[in-house]
Design a protein around this motif. Sequence first.
Motif, short mmCIF file in Angstrom:
data_model
loop_
_atom_site.label_atom_id
_atom_site.label_comp_id
_atom_site.label_asym_id
_atom_site.label_seq_id
_atom_site.Cartn_x
_atom_site.Cartn_y
_atom_site.Cartn_z
N GLN A 25 10.13 2.06 -1.69
CA GLN A 25 10.56 0.72 -1.56
C GLN A 25 11.04 0.14 -0.15
O GLN A 25 10.84 -1.07 -0.10
N GLU A 26 11.31 1.07 0.59
CA GLU A 26 11.64 0.76 1.86
C GLU A 26 10.32 0.24 2.60
O GLU A 26 10.61 -0.46 3.67
N MET A 27 9.26 0.85 2.37
CA MET A 27 7.98 0.75 2.98
C MET A 27 7.17 -0.75 2.73
O MET A 27 6.40 -0.93 3.41
N GLU A 28 7.73 -1.27 1.69
CA GLU A 28 6.86 -2.33 1.12
C GLU A 28 6.72 -3.44 2.08
O GLU A 28 5.56 -4.25 2.18
N LYS A 29 7.62 -3.65 3.05
CA LYS A 29 7.38 -4.70 3.92
C LYS A 29 6.87 -4.19 5.32
O LYS A 29 5.84 -4.92 5.61
N SER A 30 7.33 -3.14 5.78
CA SER A 30 6.79 -2.49 6.97
C SER A 30 5.35 -1.93 6.87
O SER A 30 4.64 -1.66 7.82
N ASN A 31 5.41 -1.11 5.82
CA ASN A 31 4.02 -0.53 5.60
C ASN A 31 3.52 -0.65 4.12
O ASN A 31 3.55 0.48 3.33
N PRO A 32 3.21 -1.82 3.66
CA PRO A 32 2.78 -2.18 2.15
C PRO A 32 1.61 -1.12 1.79
O PRO A 32 1.59 -0.86 0.76
N PHE A 33 0.58 -0.73 2.68
CA PHE A 33 -0.53 -0.05 2.26
C PHE A 33 0.03 1.32 1.69
O PHE A 33 -0.43 1.90 0.55
N ASP A 34 0.83 2.12 2.63
CA ASP A 34 1.45 3.66 1.85
C ASP A 34 2.23 3.40 0.96
O ASP A 34 2.19 4.37 0.11
N ALA A 35 3.04 2.14 0.74
CA ALA A 35 3.81 2.00 -0.38
C ALA A 35 2.88 1.98 -1.55
O ALA A 35 3.31 2.57 -2.63
N PHE A 36 1.99 1.33 -1.50
CA PHE A 36 0.91 0.79 -2.62
C PHE A 36 0.25 2.41 -2.90
O PHE A 36 0.51 2.72 -4.12
N ARG A 37 -0.05 3.30 -2.17
CA ARG A 37 -0.52 4.62 -2.38
C ARG A 37 0.57 5.36 -3.07
O ARG A 37 0.13 6.13 -3.98
N ILE A 38 1.68 5.35 -2.62
CA ILE A 38 2.66 6.24 -3.34
C ILE A 38 2.99 5.76 -4.55
O ILE A 38 3.22 6.68 -5.61
N TYR A 39 3.00 4.28 -4.71
CA TYR A 39 3.35 4.00 -6.25
C TYR A 39 2.08 4.57 -7.19
O TYR A 39 2.28 4.89 -8.30
N LEU A 40 0.86 4.12 -6.61
CA LEU A 40 -0.28 4.97 -7.44
C LEU A 40 -0.21 6.10 -7.72
O LEU A 40 -0.32 6.60 -8.89
N ARG A 41 0.22 7.07 -6.74
CA ARG A 41 0.34 8.53 -6.89
C ARG A 41 1.41 8.78 -8.00
O ARG A 41 1.33 9.80 -8.63
N SER A 61 2.23 7.14 -10.47
CA SER A 61 1.94 6.30 -11.69
C SER A 61 2.97 5.21 -11.99
O SER A 61 3.09 4.71 -12.92
N SER A 62 3.33 4.77 -10.98
CA SER A 62 4.28 3.54 -11.05
C SER A 62 3.39 2.18 -10.77
O SER A 62 3.58 1.73 -10.10
N LEU A 63 2.43 1.90 -11.70
CA LEU A 63 1.55 0.94 -11.68
C LEU A 63 2.06 -0.48 -11.66
O LEU A 63 1.38 -1.44 -11.04
N ALA A 64 3.04 -0.85 -12.16
CA ALA A 64 3.52 -2.11 -12.29
C ALA A 64 4.09 -2.49 -10.72
O ALA A 64 3.98 -3.58 -10.19
N ALA A 65 5.01 -1.18 -10.14
CA ALA A 65 5.30 -1.57 -8.70
C ALA A 65 4.15 -1.64 -7.81
O ALA A 65 4.26 -2.37 -6.56
N ALA A 66 3.19 -1.05 -8.08
CA ALA A 66 1.95 -0.80 -7.20
C ALA A 66 1.19 -2.22 -7.23
O ALA A 66 0.61 -2.82 -6.12
N GLU A 67 1.16 -2.79 -8.53
CA GLU A 67 0.70 -4.16 -8.67
C GLU A 67 1.21 -5.20 -8.04
O GLU A 67 0.67 -5.97 -7.38
N THR A 68 2.58 -5.18 -7.83
CA THR A 68 3.39 -6.23 -7.14
C THR A 68 3.29 -6.16 -5.91
O THR A 68 2.89 -7.09 -5.06
N VAL A 69 3.33 -5.03 -5.10
CA VAL A 69 2.96 -4.90 -3.66
C VAL A 69 1.52 -5.00 -3.45
O VAL A 69 1.33 -5.82 -2.42
N LEU A 70 0.48 -4.84 -4.37
CA LEU A 70 -0.89 -5.32 -3.97
C LEU A 70 -0.95 -6.58 -3.96
O LEU A 70 -1.51 -7.07 -3.00
#
Length: 901
Positions: A344-360, A362-371
Motif C-alpha cells: 500500500q505504501e509503495m503504490e505511488k513511489s514504486n507501483p510495479f513492486d506493489a503490483f507484484r506483491i499484490y499478485l504474489r 493473491s490480492s488481485l483486486a488491489a493488483a488490478e487497481t494499481v495496474l
Amino acid sequence: MRTNSALPSGSLIIRERLLRRFEDATGQLIPFVVLNAPAGSGKSTLATQLLRSPLLEQFRVYSIHGASARGQSIWHSLGRCLAAAEPAPLPDDDAYSREWVHARISALTEPTLLLLDDYHGMTTAEHDRALLALGESNPHFHVCVLARSVRVLDGPLYMHRVRVIDRNELAFTAEESLDLAAQSGVELSAGLTEAFSQADGWPVAVAAVLRTAHETENAPRRDGARIGESIPAPAPVAAHPALQRVAIDILDVLRELDPHARVVLLGASLVGSFSLDHAAELIGKPAARTQSHIDTLLQLGVLVRLAHGAGYRVHPSVRATLPDIAAQEFSTSKRKALVLRAAQEMEKSNPFDAFRIYLRSSSLAAAETVLWSNFTAITDRSDACLAALSPLNDAELFAHPTLAAARFFLEFESSTVAPKRFWHTSQLSHAGAQRRLKLNPDPADPLHIGHRMQVMIGERMQGNAPAALAIAQDIEARLTSHGRLEGPDLRTSGNNEPVLLEELAFTAFMGGDSALARRVWQRLSILMEQMSERASSDSSGGAPHATLRPGPWQHAALSGLALVESNEGDFRRGAELLAHSDQVRDEYGPAPGLAWVNAEIVRAHHAYEFRRPDLLRQAIERTLPWCDRIEQWPMLIMAEAESVRYQRGTDWALPQLRAGIAQIERERHGVGVWGGYLALYQAMLHATSGNFAASKQIMDALPARNPFVQIGRARFALFQGNNVQALLLIQRLGPAALNLRQQIDRFLIAAIAAWACGRTEEAFDTLRSAGELISRCQLSMMLRSVPFEPLAELAAAARDAGVCDVVALINSVPELARCVMRESLTQMEQRSLESMITHPSLADAAVALAIAPATVKRHRLTVYRKLKVGGREEAILQATRMGLLQRPGSSDEKGPVTPPT
C-alpha cells in the motif's frame, strides 16, 4: 564493526579519491569536514590515512573520542583536549571552559586539526553550531568529525560551509573491491564477485567476505581471468557465508541492545521498502519512539534511507539472510499483513513492486487497481510484468479483466506468442470487462474507464467498428484539453494516459473517424512532450521507480499522425511526420504494443509515391514477424498491390491483391471500415482494367451514401464512357465533406467528364485545382486512377490556353500504370462482338448478320480497337469482364471481398 577489524592494516588500500575530498580548489585542507556514515563504513580508516598523508605534515592534531566524552559538555571535552599539555587541569566550570576554548583557538598561529571520533554520542543542534562557529573563528583551525549521524551538520542550511563525505562515497567501488582482494592475496572467482555484489560496497561487509575468503580455500580462477578484470556475475545465489554471519551478528547485538529495532529489521527484510508509520504499526509503538529504533538500525548500517521520499530499506548485504529468520519468528498471517501494508505504501513511489506483491499475495483486486492507475509504467517493464501475470488462470483473468488486458497487451507485441493464446486472452479481457460494467455501471468507479477501453478494444478486434468507435467517441468527449479525464474520480495519473490515448486514436482511425484520431494523437504527442520536459527538469529528483518512457510513446503519436495525414492524402506532411517519428525511434526505441506498425504502413505507401521500392521492403521486413496479428493488414496489402500497379500495371496488381488477401486468416482480424476500403480499392482496380461487372458487383454491396462509394460510381461511369452521368454523380459531392484524397479524385473525374461534355472552362478550373492539390500534397498516384489519354489531352489544352501547366506532372505517370478508357460500341459493333461467340468465322457471321464478310471484318477490327485487345479471344474475355457479353462461367475473376456490414 570497523573495516580494519576484519583485515590487517597492511591490506587496506589507499583511496586517493576520498583523500582528495579533504582538499579545496587550492589543494589546502577543507576547514570543516564531516564523515557521516554508519558503523563499518571505514571512517576511522580514512581518518588514519588522512593523518598519515602529506596534507597534514605541518598540522598539529588534537583528537577527541566521543565514548570518553559522554556525559560531558562539548566545551569541557574540548578544553581538556586542548589543555592536555598544560601544567594544571582546567576546572569543570562550563562557562570558564567555553571562554578558555574560544581564547585558545583564536590565538592559534599554526595549522591545527581537531579530530572528533564517534561524535554521534555528542551531537546536538547546539553542539553542531558551536563547532561550526569555532571552525570559522580562526583560519588556522580545522575540524574533522567522524559520526554515525549528526543533527544539523549535514543539513541544507550548512552545506556551503561543510564538506560531507557520506556512506555512498565511502562505499567501495567494484574496482576498489577487486584491488583490495588483490592486495589481500585472495584469488578472484565468480563466487567472490557475486559476494562483492551482495556486499554493495559496504566496507565492513567487503572486509568480512575477504577475511572468509582468505581463511578458506577459494574456487579457482577462470581461465584467462586476472585480478582486476570484470567477470560477469552468476545468477542470483544464496547469501555468502560471511554476509550471513554479519547479519546474524547484528541480530545478536540488537537482541541485547534494542529488541524492538531487531523486530523492525526482520519485518523490513520481508518488504522492498517501508515507512516510519509501517514500522510503528509493526512494533506497536508511537512514531517518535519508533524513530529511535530506526536510528539505531541506520547507525549500524543495516538500514538505508531511500533516495527519494520518506522511507527505508534493508541493506543488500544482509537482505538475503534476514527473510529466512523472519519467516521463523513471524506467523504467516503477520508476514502477509506486513507485505500488504508495504505494498500500500509503495503504490505511488514504486507501483510495479506493489503490483507484484499484490499478485504474489493473491490480492488481485488491489493488483488490478494499481495496474490501471499505472498501466503504461508497469507494462513498460514487459518481461517482468508478463512473468508476474503468467501464473494467473482463466477464471482469475476473467474476474479481473484489467490483468487480462495487460497480459494481452504484452503478448500481442511478442512475436513468439502463438496467436491462439493472445486472442484467447483478448476474449477474457473483453468478456470480463463487459461483465464488470454490467455489475457496476457507476462511472465513478476508478476502473470504469479502463473496462470501457477494454470493451472498445475487444469490439474493434472482433471487427465491430461502429460499436468500438462509439465508445471511443464517448470517452474522448470526457477528456479535457490536457488529455486528462474529467471528474474527481476519473482522473488518470499520467501512467495510463498514453495507452488510453493511443487506443482511442487507433480505434477512431480504424473506425473511419480521422478527425478524432488526429485530435487524440496530437494530444498524446503534447502530453509526451510535457512529460519529457518534466523529466529533464526533474532529473535530480522525482520517483526512482517511475519507468514510463515518453520517447516510445512520442513515437506512437507521431506514427499515428503520419498515418492519418497520409491516409487523408497529404503525403508531404505524412513524410515529414514519418521522418520525425524515425528520429524519435532511433533515439528512444519503437512504440509499445505494435503502435510502431503505423509508421511502417505509412512507409509502405510512400514507397510507390516517392518511387522508393526499398521503403516497401523495409516495411515488410519489419512487420513480417507480426503478420498474423496486424490490424492494419488491408492497408499493407493495398500498398503492395499499388507498388505492383506502379511498376507493372493493373493487370498485375489484381492478382497481387488477391494473393495477399488469401494469405491472411481474416477471421482473426477486425478490419473496421478497412474491409470496405479494401473492397473499394478492388472496385477501382476492376473499373480501371475494364472489368465493369466485378466493379459493379462490389459497389452494389457498399453503402450508397459513402463518399468513397459515390466517387467509385462516378469513376465507373467515366471508364464506361458515360461522361454525363460521371459529371452528375461527381457534382453531387460537396468538397467541404471530403478529405484531400477524395477532393483530388473529385477534381480529376470532374475535369475529364466536363472536357468530354464540352464544358471547357469547368474542365480547366477543376484540372487546375487538382494539379495544385497534387503538388501541395505530393500525391501523384491519384493520376493512375483516371483515364490517361483524355487527361493528357485536357492538360495540353489547359497549358495552351494559359490556365495551368500540369503536363509534366501527368506525363510522369509510368506507361504501364496509365489507365486506358475503352470506347462504347455501336449497335452493329455489339452484334459483331456477340457473333464472335456464336459464329467465329467471318463467313458464318456474315450470313447470320446479313452483311458482307468485309463489313463484319471491319466491325470486328473496330471492336478490337475500342476494347484495346489484339484478337477474338481477348475481345471475348475483355467484353465479358466489361459486362458486354453474358456467358455463364466465363469470368476468370474470383469473387470480390465482401465488405463488413
